[in-house]
Write a protein that holds these residues in place. Structure first.
Motif, short mmCIF file in Angstrom:
data_model
loop_
_atom_site.label_atom_id
_atom_site.label_comp_id
_atom_site.label_asym_id
_atom_site.label_seq_id
_atom_site.Cartn_x
_atom_site.Cartn_y
_atom_site.Cartn_z
N ASP A 152 83.46 77.31 -25.12
CA ASP A 152 83.35 77.16 -23.67
C ASP A 152 83.68 75.73 -23.24
O ASP A 152 84.40 75.51 -22.26
CB ASP A 152 81.93 77.52 -23.23
CG ASP A 152 81.74 77.44 -21.73
OD1 ASP A 152 82.67 77.83 -20.99
OD2 ASP A 152 80.67 77.00 -21.28
N THR A 188 77.30 82.89 -22.21
CA THR A 188 77.68 81.56 -21.73
C THR A 188 79.19 81.42 -21.70
O THR A 188 79.77 80.94 -20.72
CB THR A 188 77.08 80.48 -22.64
OG1 THR A 188 75.66 80.47 -22.51
CG2 THR A 188 77.61 79.10 -22.26
N GLY A 242 81.19 81.11 -18.38
CA GLY A 242 81.72 79.75 -18.28
C GLY A 242 83.23 79.70 -18.37
O GLY A 242 83.88 78.94 -17.63
N SER A 281 76.20 80.69 -14.83
CA SER A 281 76.38 80.09 -16.14
C SER A 281 75.23 79.14 -16.46
O SER A 281 74.72 79.11 -17.60
CB SER A 281 77.71 79.33 -16.21
OG SER A 281 77.87 78.68 -17.45
#
Length: 252
Positions: free
Chosen positions: A112, A179, A183, A204
């Motif tokens: 991410d 996430t 993200g 997020s």
């Protein structure tokens, strides 16, 4: 700023200085409070290299996120919706977060951060003279149909990433995979300059709060997990503020 070309006239550090001026008062207050809290956690905890790296990451990360959501004025006195100091400074926070998440076994959070770096920080390091000046131009809006695509993309990505996380022995595959799903999508929308980006940043941040809270419960180094938990709470607050600013860019 050259009025004809729209390019900043000066070097990179002069540009950073200009982006740090003209902020509204509240964003500076948020930044000061956040950094002060993280600094206190650094001093009261046993000194480790992970704790130091975490503080460096949270310091520059808070600086960049607050700037991105800070209303104010540019050097010409025009109202702006943000002051961007991403790029080099954002890259510093990304490197720190990658190190912290790698030690924690959050492999999807590492990815991410790499996506955020590639789509936002890298571009700005090359186009800082004309990109991210906080102007009220070039901001796109998602349609209802667009939102449906975004939601489906997140759900599908999560469904694929979760079992993969188990295979990779991610220490928290449920929340870490979510996430990345949220993200990564938010980074793409930010890259495409959609105003709804902050809605996904808020989601997020909520997931990241849960991720680091459960990580802290699992017994991962408190000197690292606790500052990261505080940082995610701070990001949540700045995302809410940023959503308000981007929704009302002309508000004095």
């Amino acid at each position: 700023m050259d009025s004809k070309t729209g390019k900043f006239q000066g070097n990179y550090f002069q540009w950073i200085k200009s982006e740090l001026s003209g902020w509204d008062t509240f964003p500076w207050a948020m930044f000061t409070f956040g950094v002060g809290f993280e600094l206190a956690l650094l001093f009261i905890s046993p000194f480790t290299w992970q704790g130091l790296v975490t503080f460096i990451g949270t310091f520059f990360g808070m600086w960049c996120t607050v700037a991105m959501s800070s209303g104010g004025y540019d050097a010409q006195g025009n109202r702006v919706i943000s002051h961007s100091i991403n790029g080099l400074m954002g890259a510093i926070s990304v490197i720190a977060y990658i190190a912290v998440n790698a030690v924690a076994g959050h492999w999807f959070s590492v990815i991410d951060q790499l996506i955020f770096f590639s789509l936002i920080d890298v571009e700005l390091m090359f186009t800082w003279r004309t990109w991210g000046r906080g102007k009220n131009t070039g901001v796109n809006t998602l349609t209802n149909k667009g939102w449906i695509y975004v939601v489906f993309a997140i759900i599908i990505a999560w469904a694929i990433l979760y079992p993969l996380g188990i295979q990779l022995q991610d220490t928290n595959p449920i929340w870490d995979s979510l996430t990345l799903a949220i993200g990564g999508t938010a980074s793409w929308l930010c890259f495409r300059r959609y105003s709804q980006t902050y809605t996904l940043w808020i989601l997020s941040d909520v997931v990241n709060v849960i991720l680091w809270f459960t990580t802290l419960q699992q017994g991962f180094a408190p000197a690292t997990a606790l500052p990261m938990l505080v940082m995610t709470l701070f990001y949540f607050a700045t995302a809410i503020y940023g959503k308000i600013v981007w929704r009302n860019p002309k508000t004095e």
